[in-house]
Design a protein around this motif. Structure first.
Motif, PDB file in Angstrom:
ATOM      1  N   UNK A   1       0.837  -1.206   0.000  1.00 45.84           N
ATOM      2  CA  UNK A   1       0.000   0.000   0.000  1.00 45.84           C
ATOM      3  C   UNK A   1       0.869   1.253   0.000  1.00 45.84           C
ATOM      4  N   UNK A   2       0.866   1.970  -1.148  1.00 40.82           N
ATOM      5  CA  UNK A   2       1.706   3.150  -1.323  1.00 40.82           C
ATOM      6  C   UNK A   2       0.909   4.447  -1.344  1.00 40.82           C
ATOM      7  N   UNK A   3      -0.251   4.398  -1.982  1.00 33.69           N
ATOM      8  CA  UNK A   3      -1.000   5.602  -2.306  1.00 33.69           C
ATOM      9  C   UNK A   3      -2.488   5.355  -2.099  1.00 33.69           C
ATOM     10  N   UNK A   4      -3.225   6.432  -1.903  1.00 35.28           N
ATOM     11  CA  UNK A   4      -4.671   6.303  -1.719  1.00 35.28           C
ATOM     12  C   UNK A   4      -5.389   5.830  -2.975  1.00 35.28           C
TER      13      UNK A   4
ATOM     14  N   UNK B   1      -2.775   0.124   6.498  1.00 35.16           N
ATOM     15  CA  UNK B   1      -2.819   1.529   6.089  1.00 35.16           C
ATOM     16  C   UNK B   1      -1.692   1.753   5.104  1.00 35.16           C
ATOM     17  N   UNK B   2      -1.556   2.985   4.623  1.00 35.25           N
ATOM     18  CA  UNK B   2      -0.419   3.315   3.772  1.00 35.25           C
ATOM     19  C   UNK B   2       0.876   3.043   4.522  1.00 35.25           C
ATOM     20  N   UNK B   3       1.876   2.535   3.821  1.00 36.03           N
ATOM     21  CA  UNK B   3       3.148   2.262   4.469  1.00 36.03           C
ATOM     22  C   UNK B   3       3.740   3.538   5.064  1.00 36.03           C
ATOM     23  N   UNK B   4       4.364   3.396   6.213  1.00 38.40           N
ATOM     24  CA  UNK B   4       5.053   4.526   6.854  1.00 38.40           C
ATOM     25  C   UNK B   4       6.549   4.517   6.530  1.00 38.40           C
ATOM     26  N   UNK B   5       6.999   3.483   5.835  1.00 39.94           N
ATOM     27  CA  UNK B   5       8.410   3.403   5.486  1.00 39.94           C
ATOM     28  C   UNK B   5       8.783   4.587   4.591  1.00 39.94           C
ATOM     29  N   UNK B   6       9.806   5.366   4.948  1.00 45.19           N
ATOM     30  CA  UNK B   6      10.174   6.546   4.150  1.00 45.19           C
ATOM     31  C   UNK B   6      10.522   6.214   2.704  1.00 45.19           C
ATOM     32  N   UNK B   7      10.996   4.988   2.452  1.00 49.59           N
ATOM     33  CA  UNK B   7      11.356   4.573   1.103  1.00 49.59           C
ATOM     34  C   UNK B   7      10.231   3.774   0.434  1.00 49.59           C
ATOM     35  N   UNK B   8       9.093   3.714   1.091  1.00 50.66           N
ATOM     36  CA  UNK B   8       7.878   3.085   0.547  1.00 50.66           C
ATOM     37  C   UNK B   8       7.972   1.566   0.393  1.00 50.66           C
TER      38      UNK B   8
ATOM     39  N   UNK C   1       2.008   3.904  -8.437  1.00 49.21           N
ATOM     40  CA  UNK C   1       0.765   4.635  -8.157  1.00 49.21           C
ATOM     41  C   UNK C   1       1.044   5.949  -7.436  1.00 49.21           C
ATOM     42  N   UNK C   2       2.163   5.998  -6.696  1.00 48.99           N
ATOM     43  CA  UNK C   2       2.507   7.223  -5.968  1.00 48.99           C
ATOM     44  C   UNK C   2       2.850   8.362  -6.918  1.00 48.99           C
ATOM     45  N   UNK C   3       3.144   8.052  -8.166  1.00 49.52           N
ATOM     46  CA  UNK C   3       3.404   9.105  -9.157  1.00 49.52           C
ATOM     47  C   UNK C   3       2.089   9.703  -9.657  1.00 49.52           C
ATOM     48  N   UNK C   4       1.031   8.912  -9.607  1.00 45.09           N
ATOM     49  CA  UNK C   4      -0.280   9.383 -10.042  1.00 45.09           C
ATOM     50  C   UNK C   4      -1.002  10.110  -8.912  1.00 45.09           C
ATOM     51  N   UNK C   5      -0.895   9.583  -7.709  1.00 44.91           N
ATOM     52  CA  UNK C   5      -1.449  10.243  -6.530  1.00 44.91           C
ATOM     53  C   UNK C   5      -0.390  10.194  -5.436  1.00 44.91           C
ATOM     54  N   UNK C   6       0.285  11.312  -5.170  1.00 39.15           N
ATOM     55  CA  UNK C   6       1.382  11.328  -4.200  1.00 39.15           C
ATOM     56  C   UNK C   6       0.982  10.773  -2.841  1.00 39.15           C
TER      57      UNK C   6
ATOM     58  N   UNK D   1      -1.830  11.900   0.107  1.00 38.34           N
ATOM     59  CA  UNK D   1      -2.698  12.931  -0.452  1.00 38.34           C
ATOM     60  C   UNK D   1      -3.870  12.255  -1.155  1.00 38.34           C
ATOM     61  N   UNK D   2      -4.848  13.061  -1.528  1.00 44.15           N
ATOM     62  CA  UNK D   2      -5.940  12.580  -2.376  1.00 44.15           C
ATOM     63  C   UNK D   2      -5.979  13.426  -3.648  1.00 44.15           C
ATOM     64  N   UNK D   3      -4.822  13.927  -4.024  1.00 43.52           N
ATOM     65  CA  UNK D   3      -4.704  14.822  -5.175  1.00 43.52           C
ATOM     66  C   UNK D   3      -4.059  14.087  -6.349  1.00 43.52           C
ATOM     67  N   UNK D   4      -4.731  14.067  -7.465  1.00 41.04           N
ATOM     68  CA  UNK D   4      -4.164  13.458  -8.661  1.00 41.04           C
ATOM     69  C   UNK D   4      -3.113  14.370  -9.275  1.00 41.04           C
ATOM     70  N   UNK D   5      -2.039  13.766  -9.744  1.00 37.88           N
ATOM     71  CA  UNK D   5      -1.001  14.497 -10.456  1.00 37.88           C
ATOM     72  C   UNK D   5      -0.961  13.962 -11.879  1.00 37.88           C
ATOM     73  N   UNK D   6      -1.510  14.722 -12.806  1.00 43.46           N
ATOM     74  CA  UNK D   6      -1.568  14.276 -14.190  1.00 43.46           C
ATOM     75  C   UNK D   6      -0.303  14.706 -14.926  1.00 43.46           C
ATOM     76  N   UNK D   7       0.224  13.823 -15.753  1.00 44.58           N
ATOM     77  CA  UNK D   7       1.479  14.054 -16.451  1.00 44.58           C
ATOM     78  C   UNK D   7       1.250  14.044 -17.956  1.00 44.58           C
TER      79      UNK D   7
END
Length: 260
Positions: free
Chosen positions: A63-66, A141-148, A176-181, A184-190
């Motif tokens: 689990x990396x991203x929402x 839950x989302x991982x708490x590991x700083x390196x994911x 997936x963390x590149x699409x939604x950091x 956050x619940x904010x999409x990052x479109x590229x």
């Protein structure tokens, strides 16, 4: 900006996809979710043949991203299985959303640890009776590991598999963390859609703990094996070695969350 979802599996393999072919609300949800994921990312599914084409099983992703549940759901749906998750019970109390979740067989789980596990176990048994799958995030839950990397797991997923006598399939996903950091619940479109890799693994052997679904020591040992399998798959996807020790939120002053 759209393109096919890439599925990499041995030539000549076939997936019956009975659940996908049966008319249901899943068709409507798939018609929305699949184009969205296809249009916003380049999803690649590896070793798809390792996802059981029939029968009940527990699927355990990292689990990396929402947005992870949507990514995993699309991957599973594209392979012919209907994705059913253990989800926070609070979501089922939201008007419209709760009714929608129930209509497609999602399972509500209250927070509070193993003493409430009878609720998801009862619901999961019904899925088993119909040969369906249940998706459980063993980290809670989302991982708490700083390196994911995957962190310390909770015992719920292993307990379900052992209690119900069904396979537990590990899966790792990355990107997936590149699409939604993260967080956050904010999409990052590229301009160039980010690549997301999903890799399925072989069933985790939990046979030595058969019949010990209420034995805390057995469940912790089984969970350690599950998390090791997920971490190994993620190391393959990331093409880098995993850390020697798994991140433990309790050891870093972090409050644990999750349903198991």
């Amino acid at each position: 900006m759209t393109g096919p979802l890439t599925v990499q599996e041995p030539s000549g393999s076939a997936r019956p996809g009975q659940e996908k072919r049966r008319p249901s609300l899943w068709w409507v949800l798939g018609a929305i979710a699949v184009p969205f994921v296809r249009g916003s990312s380049r999803l690649r599914v590896h070793d798809a043949h390792k996802l059981p084409a029939t029968g009940a099983f527990v699927l355990t992703p990292n689990h990396l991203s929402n947005i992870d549940p949507l990514v995993v759901a699309v991957a599973v749906w594209r392979l012919g299985r209907a994705p059913r998750f253990l989800a926070k019970a609070s979501l089922f109390r939201v008007p419209v959303i709760g009714a929608l979740l129930r209509s497609v067989g999602q399972i509500p789980v209250e927070r509070g640890g193993m003493h409430r596990a009878a609720i998801p176990l009862d619901a999961a048994r019904r899925l088993v009776e119909h040969g369906q799958c249940v998706i459980v995030y063993p980290e809670g839950s989302l991982t708490r590991d700083p390196q994911l990397w995957p962190m310390r797991g909770k015992t719920g997923a292993a307990r379900l598999a052992i209690e119900l006598g069904i396979p537990l399939i590990p899966v790792a996903q990355w990107g997936s963390q590149r699409l939604m950091p993260v967080n956050t619940t904010r999409l990052t479109l590229h301009l160039r859609r980010p690549r997301i890799d999903v890799r399925f693994g072989d069933p985790v052997d939990l046979s030595e703990w058969a019949g010990r679904a209420t034995d805390a020591q057995a469940l912790h040992a089984a969970t350690t094996r599950v998390m090791a399998a997920i971490t190994e798959l993620l190391a393959q996807v990331r093409d880098e070695p995993a850390p020697r020790e798994r991140w433990d939120p309790r050891g870093h002053g972090q409050t644990e969350t999750g349903v198991f």
